[in-house]
Design an enzyme around this catalytic site. Structure first.
Site, PDB file in Angstrom:
ATOM      1  N   CYS A  10     -12.242 -83.492 -15.000  1.00  0.00           N
ATOM      2  CA  CYS A  10     -11.590 -82.917 -16.362  1.00  0.00           C
ATOM      3  C   CYS A  10     -11.102 -81.945 -17.625  1.00  0.00           C
ATOM      4  CB  CYS A  10     -13.043 -84.248 -17.257  1.00  0.00           C
ATOM      5  SG  CYS A  10     -12.050 -84.425 -18.870  1.00  0.00           S
ATOM      6  N   ASP A 133     -21.470 -89.748 -22.437  1.00  0.00           N
ATOM      7  CA  ASP A 133     -21.354 -88.585 -22.755  1.00  0.00           C
ATOM      8  C   ASP A 133     -22.748 -88.116 -23.636  1.00  0.00           C
ATOM      9  OD1 ASP A 133     -18.813 -85.946 -23.842  1.00  0.00           O
ATOM     10  OD2 ASP A 133     -20.944 -86.008 -22.960  1.00  0.00           O
TER      11      ASP A 133
END
Ligand SMILES: O=C(O)c1ccccc1NCC(=O)[C@H](O)[C@H](O)COP(=O)(O)O
Length: 214
Positions: A10, A133
């Protein structure tokens, strides 16, 4: 490691790193549309990044509580394959975005304690994927990408009726242990493959992908 493990890198900002991620075996790359982030890219920059992606590498547009005008601007110019909603978007907003763009939506959920886990179920019925997350600390500038991990025991061998991705503080050194402990078939990384905030390191990218797919 399960044979079908998948990796998302990412916060890419350079076309050569997008190409490298694909060549190394990543399944997803993420483009961050969040001005406070050191990984933030403009729509024009993301358009170039998307063009650099090899066929089969999924391009994920990461947004935070974005309005339709912002999403339209991205969708009209960038060849994305999936949205990643990394704000406080409700299940209803996720469903709205899915219907508006006809693209899969991955909803990020921040975990700090066991009390944070039940909220995941609310999205399981509407999102296409989950990104589990570490919850951003109070007052943090970024809702994600903080290089912080959470207690993986909280999601150990958990099952949700849709694909999910483990994220938060993963590195080439700890990703294998995280996969073995949690059973995660997909992992996501940003800080752990950077030499400085927002600066991806090709060697760390290779080390992470090799460790995650070993
Ligand atoms: O990465 C960012 O800068 C970011 C900014 C705002 C919202 C989300 C962001 N990242 C989300 C991601 O998917 C990260 O890869 C994930 O949080 C893991 O980050 P890290 O702990 O740095 O590996």
């Amino acid at each position: 490691m399960p044979q079908d493990s998948k990796v998302k890198i990412c916060g890419l900002r350079q076309p050569e790193h997008v190409e490298l991620a694909g060549r190394l075996g990543a399944a997803y790359v993420g483009f961050v549309f969040f001005p406070k982030s050191p990984r933030n890219v403009s729509v024009a920059e993301a358009r170039e990044l998307a063009w650099a992606a090899p066929v089969g590498l999924a391009k994920v547009a990461l947004v935070v509580n974005a309005d339709d005008a912002t999403l339209d601007a991205i969708n009209d110019s960038v060849a994305i394959d999936m949205w990643q909603m990394h704000g406080s978007e409700s299940p209803e907003r996720v469903a709205e975005i899915k219907a508006r763009y006809g693209l899969p939506v991955m909803k990020a959920v921040g975990i700090a304690t066991a009390d944070d886990v039940p909220q995941i179920d609310a999205y399981a019925g509407v999102a296409d994927q989950l990104l589990i997350d570490a919850k951003a600390p109070k007052g943090a500038d970024l809702p994600g990408g903080n290089g912080l991990s959470f207690d993986w025991q909280l999601v150990k061998r958990k099952y949700w009726a849709l694909p999910w991705m483990l994220a938060g503080g993963l590195t080439p050194e700890n990703v294998g242990r995280a996969q073995n402990l949690t059973g995660a078939r997909q992992v996501d990384v940003s800080s752990g493959v950077e030499s400085a905030p927002g600066v991806k390191d090709p060697a760390l990218m290779e080390a992470f992908i090799n460790a995650a797919l070993a």
